[in-house]
Design an enzyme around this catalytic site. Structure first.
Site, short mmCIF file in Angstrom:
data_model
loop_
_atom_site.label_atom_id
_atom_site.label_comp_id
_atom_site.label_asym_id
_atom_site.label_seq_id
_atom_site.Cartn_x
_atom_site.Cartn_y
_atom_site.Cartn_z
N TYR A 294 0.73 -1.22 0.22
CA TYR A 294 -0.03 0.35 -0.01
C TYR A 294 0.72 1.49 0.33
O TYR A 294 1.58 1.43 0.79
CB TYR A 294 -0.82 -0.05 1.07
CG TYR A 294 -2.25 1.32 1.19
CD1 TYR A 294 -2.85 0.91 0.69
CD2 TYR A 294 -1.72 2.56 1.78
CE1 TYR A 294 -3.94 1.84 0.01
CE2 TYR A 294 -2.91 3.09 1.70
CZ TYR A 294 -3.56 3.06 0.97
OH TYR A 294 -5.20 3.77 0.81
N TYR A 344 -4.90 5.25 -8.11
CA TYR A 344 -5.67 5.16 -6.20
C TYR A 344 -7.08 4.55 -6.69
O TYR A 344 -8.14 5.19 -6.22
CB TYR A 344 -5.13 6.38 -5.30
CG TYR A 344 -5.53 6.22 -4.35
CD1 TYR A 344 -4.65 5.48 -3.22
CD2 TYR A 344 -6.80 6.74 -3.58
CE1 TYR A 344 -5.33 5.49 -2.05
CE2 TYR A 344 -7.85 6.22 -2.17
CZ TYR A 344 -6.51 6.31 -1.57
OH TYR A 344 -7.09 5.97 0.11
#
Lengths: 390, 140
Positions: A294, A344
């Site tokens: 992440y 994203y």
């Protein structure tokens, strides 16, 4: 101990186009990605009986998607109100539902107009001063980039991590994105570009921040038994964990985060959680072939590389700078370009990239002989991750 | 007292935090102390995280500490703060008790002079007649 290892598999992957302006509704994106995942598995909507998703009130519910797709029956569903602590944990929860017999074949998706709709970076959001945010928003700590900059600074203070090292994360991601037709940013990026990019919140520069993106992605999962005869080789879920450490604090507010109770900002709960994650999979960090970490901001993979055991604590910056996580290094990382360059989709695109690498259909960005992938969501006082294998 | 119109967001006290903000208004930095085990806590809560006692009292702390981490905001998407950039926000670790960290602005200090571990002390800024915000300045 009960173990979910290899009992559930990812059998279908579905993406929409990633862009900065989708021109369509979030519902449209959700339906398209889910239908693509079903098609990819060679199944039909009649085979799907569960749906799971996570969002911050910026997306559509499983009921909306079930209705839109025309599912005969939605036997199980969950809509997790979550930040990127939902990125891998929603998949994990759905797998548990299958093991528990609540559903047989489940869609897991994340859909968002993250640039033209709700922007998680804070732009356009009205400020909140209740809950934990009453103690930080009045001082102008109002966004997630600012909250994570506080983490980055702490890591710099404790370990001497540098802006150049954070830049190396951005460069690694960009090199991979150049090979990825789906990526929203594919132009070459140099360390000079990174160092010359404008300061957003010191110590984070523009290229330390991910791409606000419109798009959706979905996976279809089912039991290992049912997965055997489908179109693609199954990608098995080996293990997963999702939790929080002692005194994690309130995870996040409406636009930002403040963690006054968390003992050490430069460490994450993954440091504790990793042993269970690897232990239940029956592997060690050395067995991981690709890591999809992440990367909302460049500091995140640096801290995660340490806390998931790929290097010593404090050496994450040097580890990235050494080239170890480039595609020709021994731990290729964010092989799609990550949130920093592919786009994203709140971390869920990492799950699809991990699965794609293990299926061996990642095209120009394929890492040879990838057998085991670590995929993580946001890690701080809370953490979530899964291990996948082919 | 600042008499101009204050346009930034103000804290919205809740039953747990009301005393903290009331204390600030009197220029006192109040935190909760558990009557069961003596643990100090902030942010305020209704139960002790060590012994789970619900008995506590409010006690004044000294309001001195060190900078644990800090940021300089150069871009803010929020109009209330965008005119103030670049501005500094820090996590301050109190000297006593060390287990408490508070968030606040660093004032009376150039941004480039801020450093890790720098000693700071609280200053109370009466931003409106009703609300006082604790901020932090370097300790001389």
């Amino acid at each position: 101990m009960n173990n979910l290892k290899d009992k559930v598999a990812i059998v279908g992957l579905g993406w929409t186009r990633f862009s900065t302006n989708s021109g369509v509704s979030v519902k449209n994106l959700a339906l398209e990605s889910c239908k693509n995942a079903i098609d990819d598995a060679g199944l039909t909507v009649k085979d799907v009986d569960g749906i799971a998703t996570y969002n911050i009130g910026d997306s559509v519910s499983p009921y909306v998607v079930a209705t839109g797709l025309g599912l005969p029956e939605l036997r199980w569903n969950i809509e997790y109100f979550a930040g990127a602590n939902g990125a891998t944990s929603t998949l994990l929860t759905a797998a548990c539902a299958i093991i528990g017999g609540l559903a047989d074949t489940v869609l897991v998706f994340r859909a968002m107009n993250g640039r033209t709709g709700t922007r998680l970076g804070g732009a356009g959001m009205s400020l909140n001063t209740t809950g934990i945010e009453q103690y930080c928003v009045p001082y102008g700590l109002t966004t997630f980039p600012q909250a994570v900059a506080m983490v980055a600074r702490r890591h710099m203070i404790k370990y001497g991590t540098t802006s150049h090292q954070m830049g190396a994360v951005a460069l690694t991601c960009r090199e991979n994105a150049i090979l990825n037709e789906r990526a929203v940013v594919r132009s070459p990026l140099s360390i000079e570009d990174h160092q010359n990019s404008k300061m957003i919140v010191d110590p984070l520069r523009l290229y330390d921040c991910c791409q606000e993106t419109d798009g959706a992605c979905a996976v279809l999962i089912t039991s290992a038994d049912r997965a055997k005869d489908l179109r693609h080789s199954p990608v098995y879920l080996m293990s997963g964990t999702h939790g929080a450490g002692w005194q994690s604090g309130e995870f996040f507010g409406k636009t930002t985060a403040f963690w006054p109770e968390w003992d050490e900002l430069s460490e994450t709960y993954a440091r504790t959680m990793a042993s269970e994650l690897y232990g239940k999979a029956g592997i060690t960090s050395k067995d991981v072939d690709v890591a999809e970490l992440y990367d909302c901001f460049t500091i995140e993979p640096i801290v995660q590389l340490e806390d998931f055991g790929f290097c010593e604590k404090g050496e994450g910056g040097a580890f990235v700078e050494s080239g170890a996580v480039r595609r020709d290094g021994h731990l290729p990382m964010n092989t799609h370009g990550g949130l920093l360059s592919e786009g994203y989709i709140h971390g869920f695109n990492h799950v699809l990239e991990g699965a794609s690498q293990l299926r061996g259909d990642a095209g120009a960005r394929q890492i040879k002989d990838a057998e085991i992938a670590l995929v993580t969501g946001y890690c701080g006082p809370v953490a979530n991750a899964v291990i996948l294998r082919r | 007292m600042n008499t101009s119109i204050y346009e930034k967001p103000l804290p919205q006290p809740d039953p747990d935090s009301q005393m903290f903000w009331d204390g600030c208004k009197e220029h006192k930095l109040l935190v909760q102390q558990c009557k069961g085990c003596g643990t100090h806590r902030f942010p305020p809560d209704s139960m002790c995280y060590i012994c789970q006692s619900r008995d506590y009292e409010w006690v004044a702390v000294e309001g001195r500490g060190v900078i644990y981490s800090w940021i300089i905001v150069h871009y803010s998407p929020h109009r209330a703060f965008s005119r103030d950039v670049p501005y500094a926000v820090a996590y301050v670790e109190l000297n006593t008790p060390k287990t408490i960290r508070m968030c606040g602005n660093i004032v009376n200090c150039k941004n480039e002079d801020i450093s890790a571990g720098m000693p700071v002390e609280v200053v109370f800024d009466d931003v409106t007649p009703e609300v006082t915000l604790p901020r932090w300045k370097p300790t001389k």
